[in-house]
Design a protein around this motif. Structure first.
Motif, PDB file in Angstrom:
ATOM      1  N   GLY A  66       0.925  -1.241   0.095  1.00  8.82           N
ATOM      2  CA  GLY A  66       0.071   0.067   0.068  1.00  8.82           C
ATOM      3  C   GLY A  66       0.765   1.205  -0.101  1.00  8.82           C
ATOM      4  O   GLY A  66       0.226   2.353   0.079  1.00  8.82           O
ATOM      5  N   GLY A  67       2.179   1.214  -0.049  1.00  9.84           N
ATOM      6  CA  GLY A  67       3.050   2.331  -0.330  1.00  9.84           C
ATOM      7  C   GLY A  67       2.997   3.206   1.135  1.00  9.84           C
ATOM      8  O   GLY A  67       2.806   2.897   2.252  1.00  9.84           O
ATOM      9  N   VAL A  68       3.263   4.561   0.573  1.00  5.32           N
ATOM     10  CA  VAL A  68       3.382   5.501   1.815  1.00  5.32           C
ATOM     11  C   VAL A  68       2.052   5.762   2.469  1.00  5.32           C
ATOM     12  O   VAL A  68       2.166   6.013   3.692  1.00  5.32           O
ATOM     13  N   GLN A  69       0.839   5.243   2.091  1.00  7.88           N
ATOM     14  CA  GLN A  69      -0.312   5.491   2.924  1.00  7.88           C
ATOM     15  C   GLN A  69      -0.438   4.347   3.763  1.00  7.88           C
ATOM     16  O   GLN A  69      -0.904   5.060   4.973  1.00  7.88           O
ATOM     17  N   ARG A  70       0.125   3.525   3.817  1.00  8.21           N
ATOM     18  CA  ARG A  70       0.162   2.364   4.662  1.00  8.21           C
ATOM     19  C   ARG A  70       0.985   2.687   5.622  1.00  8.21           C
ATOM     20  O   ARG A  70       0.922   2.764   7.053  1.00  8.21           O
ATOM     21  N   VAL A  71       2.186   3.396   5.465  1.00 16.21           N
ATOM     22  CA  VAL A  71       3.039   3.912   6.354  1.00 16.21           C
ATOM     23  C   VAL A  71       2.651   5.060   7.287  1.00 16.21           C
ATOM     24  O   VAL A  71       2.770   5.126   8.702  1.00 16.21           O
ATOM     25  N   LEU A  72       1.872   5.962   6.776  1.00 14.69           N
ATOM     26  CA  LEU A  72       1.334   6.972   7.352  1.00 14.69           C
ATOM     27  C   LEU A  72       0.152   6.384   8.173  1.00 14.69           C
ATOM     28  O   LEU A  72      -0.167   6.866   9.567  1.00 14.69           O
ATOM     29  N   ALA A  73      -0.588   5.672   7.808  1.00 19.31           N
ATOM     30  CA  ALA A  73      -1.630   5.100   8.604  1.00 19.31           C
ATOM     31  C   ALA A  73      -1.097   4.130   9.873  1.00 19.31           C
ATOM     32  O   ALA A  73      -1.535   4.440  10.843  1.00 19.31           O
ATOM     33  N   ARG A  74       0.036   3.501   9.679  1.00 24.05           N
ATOM     34  CA  ARG A  74       0.701   2.915  10.763  1.00 24.05           C
ATOM     35  C   ARG A  74       1.126   4.172  11.939  1.00 24.05           C
ATOM     36  O   ARG A  74       1.233   3.963  12.956  1.00 24.05           O
ATOM     37  N   LEU A  75       1.684   5.252  11.272  1.00 24.07           N
ATOM     38  CA  LEU A  75       2.282   6.107  12.135  1.00 24.07           C
ATOM     39  C   LEU A  75       1.199   7.020  13.044  1.00 24.07           C
ATOM     40  O   LEU A  75       1.225   6.924  14.298  1.00 24.07           O
ATOM     41  N   PHE A  76       0.015   7.217  12.346  1.00 22.75           N
ATOM     42  CA  PHE A  76      -1.057   7.735  13.057  1.00 22.75           C
ATOM     43  C   PHE A  76      -1.958   6.756  14.124  1.00 22.75           C
ATOM     44  O   PHE A  76      -2.242   7.024  15.134  1.00 22.75           O
ATOM     45  N   THR A  77      -1.714   5.440  13.843  1.00 24.09           N
ATOM     46  CA  THR A  77      -2.087   4.502  14.635  1.00 24.09           C
ATOM     47  C   THR A  77      -1.323   4.373  16.194  1.00 24.09           C
ATOM     48  O   THR A  77      -1.954   4.175  16.981  1.00 24.09           O
ATOM     49  N   ARG A  78      -0.053   4.883  15.975  1.00 24.87           N
ATOM     50  CA  ARG A  78       0.765   4.837  17.142  1.00 24.87           C
ATOM     51  C   ARG A  78       0.157   6.141  17.802  1.00 24.87           C
ATOM     52  O   ARG A  78       0.289   5.887  19.252  1.00 24.87           O
ATOM     53  N   TYR A  79      -0.120   7.115  17.421  1.00 26.14           N
ATOM     54  CA  TYR A  79      -0.733   8.221  17.957  1.00 26.14           C
ATOM     55  C   TYR A  79      -2.090   7.633  18.598  1.00 26.14           C
ATOM     56  O   TYR A  79      -2.357   8.298  19.766  1.00 26.14           O
ATOM     57  N   ALA A  80      -2.786   7.143  17.821  1.00 24.43           N
ATOM     58  CA  ALA A  80      -4.098   6.664  18.197  1.00 24.43           C
ATOM     59  C   ALA A  80      -4.098   5.972  19.600  1.00 24.43           C
ATOM     60  O   ALA A  80      -5.019   5.929  20.411  1.00 24.43           O
ATOM     61  N   ARG A  81      -3.003   5.049  19.692  1.00 23.65           N
ATOM     62  CA  ARG A  81      -2.855   4.298  20.949  1.00 23.65           C
ATOM     63  C   ARG A  81      -2.838   5.356  22.255  1.00 23.65           C
ATOM     64  O   ARG A  81      -3.469   5.049  23.306  1.00 23.65           O
ATOM     65  N   LEU A  82      -2.117   6.234  21.966  1.00 18.05           N
ATOM     66  CA  LEU A  82      -1.617   7.197  23.246  1.00 18.05           C
ATOM     67  C   LEU A  82      -3.100   7.763  23.312  1.00 18.05           C
ATOM     68  O   LEU A  82      -3.567   8.203  24.447  1.00 18.05           O
ATOM     69  N   TYR A  83      -3.817   8.542  22.389  1.00 23.65           N
ATOM     70  CA  TYR A  83      -4.841   9.316  22.531  1.00 23.65           C
ATOM     71  C   TYR A  83      -5.857   8.345  23.232  1.00 23.65           C
ATOM     72  O   TYR A  83      -6.655   8.966  24.090  1.00 23.65           O
TER      73      TYR A  83
END
Length: 548
Positions: free
Chosen positions: A230-247
């Motif tokens: 899925g390219g860069v969009q998958r990478v970005l999704a995983r990055l925001f998922t890390r923030y989501a866990r904190l939130y």
């Protein structure tokens, strides 16, 4: 007292600031990605003496990363929290319900809701149309699931409503405007990025398949390549998922404190025992309703049938009134599952909430308000029918409405016809009529195995030979014979299925047949088949032979 109120106010303000900070942090994270990449591009440009071709490649890569961030995070419209589903009930339609809600709101010391909606879920909820991230109050809404009205007593309903008003008194619904906004933004962003990544992955896979087919057509071996993830969009999704866990961990811990506070408010208003009892019942009502909807309310869906108007939801009361079901649900309520708190769940484990309430001092109100909560509705059957009209899928309007005994009988007859299709196809595929007599005649002629071989079989049964093959075929032929016999008896009115609220609908065979039916079926598929016992049973039951 003043000090306590100030502390509570500071606590509320602190939680609001925390939620706002986390929500802003989400957007700041996205902005940092964009600005950081743009800054890197600018630095590379300023550090270069002329426009090198490599710079254009880097800028193109930057655009590939920045575009989905801007597109998904900042520019995509998110679904707004609009009008909830369910049946809106006014004061004129449901005066007793409104009077109860007004009384509980007054006792809790909060402004009551402007509207009440009945829903089909085992749930009650409050919502407020706040502005400015929940800091400016607005119109309040109360939703009450009719399964709660059906399954709870009046005192337990009071506990549930007082719990919801407890959220109002703690200003939780205003805070929810902040935390829900953040949750919605993050979940939407992550979901959209994953969706775009899935689409990109599917397109890559399709291109690779087309390329492989083209190479094969030209006599060449396909290249050993696989589609990306899925390219860069998958990478970005995983990055925001890390923030989501904190939130989620921070914001939902706030939610758990709010739930405990609302439970205590409910116990003060409705009583300790009623509050604990309602908490125990709710998980069992969820399980019971899910079972009821699948085993009863939608039993005849595929046959084009639904219960009579008002009974799609109202029939739940019949299930709960059955003594056997009541005992089963009571046992479930006493054995609440123990589990560790999920840091991302806004509700603490139900067992912990019950324990906290039961640890409160006894207040002597355990037996108050023991009547069924459904009594608060005016004309409940009509109201439930109106709820069906606004909550069932449009296809429900095409279904025929019947009473419960007819629903069970016709639904199971339709199921019996479907179950008999394999043996009927085996008979007609052999050039025989689709009747019990034709089947038994074929067995008498020694053609039972050929019929059984036409029935659906497992891979092991298909591969078996000799004695093993016969043993695989025997139960298939026996089951097919039983289904065809039951269908013939039911279509002739000699067998029927009876409704039971404590067990699955029971097949009632003609008098005297049930005791020897199994033995007669065994004789049909024995090593030396004998159809006489089954023929005798059918004649005694009144099923006349059909000429072949």
């Amino acid at each position: 007292m003043v000090a306590t109120q100030q502390t509570a106010g500071l606590s509320t303000s602190g939680r609001a600031v925390q939620a706002v900070a986390l929500l802003l942090g989400f957007y700041l994270l996205a902005a940092a990605i964009v600005l950081g990449l743009l800054g890197l591009d600018l630095a590379l440009y300023l550090g270069s003496d002329h426009l090198r071709p490599a710079l254009f490649k880097i800028w193109a890569l930057t655009a590939v990363v920045i575009y989905p961030v801007l597109r998904v995070v900042f520019l995509t419209r998110r679904p707004k929290g609009g009008e909830s589903g369910g049946l809106l009930v006014g004061r004129a339609e449901q005066p007793a319900l409104w009077a109860r809600v007004d009384r509980l709101a007054e006792r809790t010391g909060v402004r009551g809701p402007a509207e009440i909606r009945l829903t089909a879920e085992v749930n009650a909820a409050v919502r407020e149309d706040t502005r400015l991230l929940g800091l400016i109050p607005g119109k309040r809404h109360l939703e009450i699931g009719v399964p709660l009205l059906i399954g709870l007593t009046e005192a337990e309903l009071d506990a549930v409503l007082a719990h919801e008003f407890g959220h109002y008194s703690n200003q939780d619904v205003r805070l929810a405007g902040i935390t829900v906004a953040g949750r919605t933004a993050i979940v939407h962003t992550i979901g959209t990025l994953h969706e775009r990544a899935d689409r990109q992955q599917a397109e890559d896979a399709a291109e690779l398949r087309a390329e492989a087919e083209d190479r094969l057509a030209r006599g060449k071996q396909p290249k050993d390549r696989s589609a990306g993830d899925g390219g860069v969009q998958r990478v970005l999704a995983r990055l925001f998922t890390r923030y989501a866990r904190l939130y989620f961990r921070v914001s939902e811990s706030v939610g758990r404190r709010q739930e405990y506070a609302a439970d205590r408010a409910a116990a003060e208003i409705a009583g300790r025992d009623a509050t604990a009892s309602a908490l125990r019942k709710i998980p069992t009502l969820v399980a019971a309703q899910n079972f009821y909807l699948g085993a009863y309310a939608t039993l005849g869906w595929d046959a084009g049938l639904l219960p009579a108007p008002g009974q799609v939801y109202g029939g739940f009361a019949k299930l709960l009134a059955d003594p056997g079901r009541r005992a089963e649900l009571a046992a479930m309520g006493l054995a609440l599952p123990e589990r560790e708190a999920d840091p991302y769940d806004s509700h603490p484990p139900i067992a912990q909430r019950v324990a906290a309430i039961e640890a409160l001092p006894a207040d002597g109100r355990g037996t108050e308000g023991a009547g069924p909560a459904l009594d608060v509705l005016h004309e409940p059957e009509r109201t439930l029918a109106e709820l069906e009209a606004v909550t069932l899928v449009p296809e429900a309007a095409t279904k025929r409405r019947v009473d419960w005994p007819e629903l069970v009988a016709e639904s199971h007859l339709a199921h019996a016809r479907e179950a008999a299709q394999p043996i009927l196809r085996a008979l007609t595929g052999s050039g025989l009529p689709g009747t019990v007599d034709a089947l038994l005649d074929a067995v008498d002629r020694g053609e039972g195995r050929q019929l059984a071989e036409r029935l659906p079989r497992s891979a092991a049964a298909t591969a078996a030979t000799g004695r093993a093959a016969r043993e695989f075929l025997r139960p298939a032929l026996r089951a097919g014979t039983a289904r065809l016999v039951v269908l013939a008896l039911a279509e002739s009115g000699l067998a029927r299925w009876e409704l039971s609220w404590s067990a699955a609908p029971a097949l009632v065979l003609p008098e005297g047949m049930a005791e020897t039916f199994d033995a007669a079926l065994d004789a049909v598929v024995a090593d030396t088949p004998d159809t006489a016992p089954l023929r005798s049973l059918l004649v005694a039951a009144g099923l006349a032979p059909v000429a072949g």
